[in-house]
Design a protein around this motif. Structure first.
Motif, PDB file in Angstrom:
ATOM      1  N   PRO A 185      -4.581   5.511  -5.534  1.00 30.99           N
ATOM      2  CA  PRO A 185      -5.007   5.973  -4.289  1.00 30.99           C
ATOM      3  C   PRO A 185      -4.484   7.070  -3.283  1.00 30.99           C
ATOM      4  O   PRO A 185      -3.992   7.619  -3.998  1.00 30.99           O
ATOM      5  N   ILE A 186      -5.988   7.931  -3.805  1.00 33.12           N
ATOM      6  CA  ILE A 186      -5.878   9.269  -2.776  1.00 33.12           C
ATOM      7  C   ILE A 186      -6.616   9.187  -1.561  1.00 33.12           C
ATOM      8  O   ILE A 186      -8.050   8.614  -2.085  1.00 33.12           O
ATOM      9  N   SER A 187      -6.385   9.342  -0.471  1.00 31.17           N
ATOM     10  CA  SER A 187      -6.669   9.486   0.971  1.00 31.17           C
ATOM     11  C   SER A 187      -7.457  10.725   1.427  1.00 31.17           C
ATOM     12  O   SER A 187      -7.101  12.196   1.026  1.00 31.17           O
ATOM     13  N   VAL A 188      -8.891  10.584   1.987  1.00 24.88           N
ATOM     14  CA  VAL A 188      -9.263  11.932   2.771  1.00 24.88           C
ATOM     15  C   VAL A 188      -8.011  12.118   3.711  1.00 24.88           C
ATOM     16  O   VAL A 188      -7.136  13.773   3.822  1.00 24.88           O
ATOM     17  N   PHE A 189      -7.038  11.549   4.206  1.00 24.54           N
ATOM     18  CA  PHE A 189      -5.913  12.222   5.723  1.00 24.54           C
ATOM     19  C   PHE A 189      -4.750  12.743   4.901  1.00 24.54           C
ATOM     20  O   PHE A 189      -4.364  13.821   4.627  1.00 24.54           O
ATOM     21  N   ALA A 247      -4.839  24.695  -6.480  1.00 26.46           N
ATOM     22  CA  ALA A 247      -5.081  22.813  -5.945  1.00 26.46           C
ATOM     23  C   ALA A 247      -5.588  22.671  -7.157  1.00 26.46           C
ATOM     24  O   ALA A 247      -6.100  22.999  -8.018  1.00 26.46           O
ATOM     25  N   ALA A 248      -4.642  22.128  -7.530  1.00 21.88           N
ATOM     26  CA  ALA A 248      -4.339  20.742  -8.946  1.00 21.88           C
ATOM     27  C   ALA A 248      -4.875  19.640  -8.547  1.00 21.88           C
ATOM     28  O   ALA A 248      -4.789  19.294  -8.148  1.00 21.88           O
ATOM     29  N   HIS A 249      -5.722  19.835  -9.743  1.00 23.88           N
ATOM     30  CA  HIS A 249      -6.489  18.046 -10.294  1.00 23.88           C
ATOM     31  C   HIS A 249      -6.626  18.156 -11.306  1.00 23.88           C
ATOM     32  O   HIS A 249      -6.785  18.253 -12.394  1.00 23.88           O
ATOM     33  N   LYS A 250      -7.241  16.816 -11.673  1.00 24.57           N
ATOM     34  CA  LYS A 250      -8.238  16.300 -12.243  1.00 24.57           C
ATOM     35  C   LYS A 250      -9.673  15.614 -12.530  1.00 24.57           C
ATOM     36  O   LYS A 250      -9.477  14.338 -12.836  1.00 24.57           O
ATOM     37  N   SER A 262     -10.796  10.032  -7.574  1.00 25.30           N
ATOM     38  CA  SER A 262      -9.116   9.768  -6.737  1.00 25.30           C
ATOM     39  C   SER A 262      -9.674  11.849  -6.576  1.00 25.30           C
ATOM     40  O   SER A 262      -8.825  12.033  -5.502  1.00 25.30           O
ATOM     41  N   ASP A 263      -9.311  12.194  -7.959  1.00 21.40           N
ATOM     42  CA  ASP A 263      -9.042  13.855  -8.130  1.00 21.40           C
ATOM     43  C   ASP A 263      -9.779  14.123  -7.253  1.00 21.40           C
ATOM     44  O   ASP A 263     -10.024  15.636  -6.723  1.00 21.40           O
ATOM     45  N   GLY A 264     -11.270  14.052  -7.612  1.00 16.61           N
ATOM     46  CA  GLY A 264     -12.619  14.810  -6.818  1.00 16.61           C
ATOM     47  C   GLY A 264     -12.767  14.925  -5.762  1.00 16.61           C
ATOM     48  O   GLY A 264     -13.237  15.508  -4.602  1.00 16.61           O
ATOM     49  N   LEU A 265     -12.314  13.857  -4.504  1.00 14.80           N
ATOM     50  CA  LEU A 265     -11.613  13.491  -3.518  1.00 14.80           C
ATOM     51  C   LEU A 265     -11.413  14.497  -2.730  1.00 14.80           C
ATOM     52  O   LEU A 265     -11.330  15.753  -2.090  1.00 14.80           O
ATOM     53  N   TYR A 266     -10.066  14.457  -3.631  1.00 13.86           N
ATOM     54  CA  TYR A 266      -8.709  15.454  -3.275  1.00 13.86           C
ATOM     55  C   TYR A 266      -9.465  17.574  -3.467  1.00 13.86           C
ATOM     56  O   TYR A 266      -9.005  17.864  -2.042  1.00 13.86           O
ATOM     57  N   LEU A 267     -10.040  17.492  -4.271  1.00 10.25           N
ATOM     58  CA  LEU A 267     -10.791  18.762  -4.784  1.00 10.25           C
ATOM     59  C   LEU A 267     -11.599  19.195  -3.821  1.00 10.25           C
ATOM     60  O   LEU A 267     -11.663  20.060  -3.589  1.00 10.25           O
ATOM     61  N   GLU A 268     -12.540  17.841  -3.481  1.00  3.88           N
ATOM     62  CA  GLU A 268     -13.604  18.646  -2.015  1.00  3.88           C
ATOM     63  C   GLU A 268     -12.654  18.928  -1.105  1.00  3.88           C
ATOM     64  O   GLU A 268     -13.344  19.309  -0.636  1.00  3.88           O
ATOM     65  N   VAL A 269     -11.509  17.930  -0.778  1.00  2.00           N
ATOM     66  CA  VAL A 269     -11.324  17.701   0.589  1.00  2.00           C
ATOM     67  C   VAL A 269     -10.536  19.554   0.836  1.00  2.00           C
ATOM     68  O   VAL A 269     -10.422  20.242   2.265  1.00  2.00           O
TER      69      VAL A 269
END
Ligand code: NAD
Length: 361
Positions: free
Chosen positions: A162-166, A189-192, A199-206
């Motif tokens: 789980p990766i949340s906006v918050f 910001a590092a991600h996949k 999950s990582d896509g949300l993280y990157l967008e935020v």
């Protein structure tokens, strides 16, 4: 004014490292009221609890603490004090500067990065399904029915990420705030996100959205595998790196290796109500009581604590003194000598003496 600080010596080599750190912190001239409390294996043996309520209450009361490492015995049913601390106090940001000081043997002498790791989400959320259980099978059947879900085979163990906006927003803000407060120029910001879009896509967008609020700091993103490759080929191009939990865990150790080892890697776990400073390394129990191991990582965690308290000048003086002792190379512990059995290596407390002498003449 004296700062009320929770002081946890820990176990194994922890008490020796914590005492050396307490001495150099006091030598900066900043005043502390040390609120000392136990945690770890020793208090577990005596009281059956590795993390007594009085220790937790002290951190809640003081809002800041410094901690020596604690042992987590394998298979004892004893939970990691560090995991408990992060959970109980919601210490969501793990800050780990990795700077290669002059005089340390490393192939990456230009390294000067700060890793900001999210501490509460991702695959560490503990949501797992064991293969062949009813729950795993139900989940597998459900997923198999989804578009693109056919790739989960029978007898699969499943872990949920789980990766949340918050969670993403607050960790990326923590990275930018750290950059701003510490004169850093860039956040990566590092991600996949190319593979884990939701999950990582949300993280990157935020992350991209948060970056818009910090026009004075440069922002870029990197796919995690590419980041690892670039870190060991062009470390000088990186500054503050913000990562979800699992990548942050792995890249923290990569960073520690790049700057000369675990004895040099400090850390701070920061939340909204409290902050706890501790080295990346563990309790190195085989060296317990030998006045042998390197206190640099915990001392540099103390530097982070001083800056967190607003004592920036004292933090800078202490860091410069530690760096000078390391660069000089005479009064350093065995791990910083050319060979591990070098007879000129000094002990933990003599290293502290050298730092104090360097700082105060
Ligand atoms: P460790 O980091 O304690 O030690 C591994 C090796 O690294 C040591 O044998 C030593 O050679 C070297 N080392 C570590 N710290 C050093 C220092 N300050 N100076 C010089 N050399 C140093 O890792 P481990 O042996 O895997 O773990 C021992 C215990 O510590 C385990 O119970 C583990 O769960 C716990 N642990 C605690 C923390 C923490 O309290 N924050 C973090 C990691 C591990």
């Amino acid at each position: 004014m004296a700062y009320d600080v929770t002081f946890i010596p820990g176990d194994g080599t922890g008490p020796e490292l914590a005492e050396a750190t307490r001495r150099v912190l006091e030598a900066t001239g900043v005043e502390f009221n040390w609120d000392e409390h136990p945690a770890g294996e020793d208090v577990y043996r005596e009281e059956g609890n590795p993390f007594p309520d009085r220790t937790l209450d002290s951190i809640k009361r003081n809002g800041v603490g410094i901690k020596g490492p604690t042992t987590t015995p394998v298979g004892s049913g004893f939970r990691s004090v560090n995991v408990l601390l992060r959970k109980e106090l919601d210490l969501y940001a793990c800050i780990r500067p990795c700077k290669a000081y002059r005089g340390v043997r490393t192939r990456f002498p230009e390294t000067d990065i700060v890793i900001v790791r999210e501490n509460t989400e991702d695959l560490y959320a503990g949501i797992e399904f064991e293969k062949d259980t009813e729950q795993a099978e139900k989940l597998r059947e459900f997923i198999a029915g989804l578009d693109g879900g056919g790739s989960i085979r029978e007898h699969s163990g499943i872990s949920v990420k789980p990766i949340s906006v918050f969670g993403s927003e607050r960790i990326v803000r923590a990275a930018f705030d750290y950059a701003r407060e510490n004169g850093r120029r860039k956040v990566t910001a590092a991600h996949k996100a190319n593979i884990m879009k939701y999950s990582d896509g949300l993280y990157l967008e935020v992350a991209r959205k948060v970056a818009e609020d910090y026009g004075d700091i440069e922002f870029e993103d990197r796919i995690i595998d590419n980041l690892c490759n670039q870190l060991v080929s062009r470390p000088e191009e990186y500054d503050v790196i913000v990562l979800p939990n699992l990548y942050g865990d792995i890249v923290s150790d990569l960073g520690a290796g790049m700057i000369g080892g675990l004895g040099l890697a400090p850390g701070g776990n920061i939340g909204t109500e409290a902050a706890m400073f501790e080295a990346t390394h563990g309790s190195a129990p085989k060296y317990k009581g030998q006045n042998k191991v390197n206190p640099t990582a915990l001392m540099l965690s103390g530097v982070l604590m001083l800056r967190h308290l607003g004592e920036r000048d004292a933090g800078d003086r202490l860091e410069r003194a530690i760096a000078a002792v390391i660069e000089n190379g005479d009064k350093v512990t065995y791990d910083l000598k050319p060979t591990r059995d070098d007879p000129t290596a000094v002990g933990t407390s003599e290293f502290a003496d050298a730092v104090i002498e360097e700082m105060n003449g």
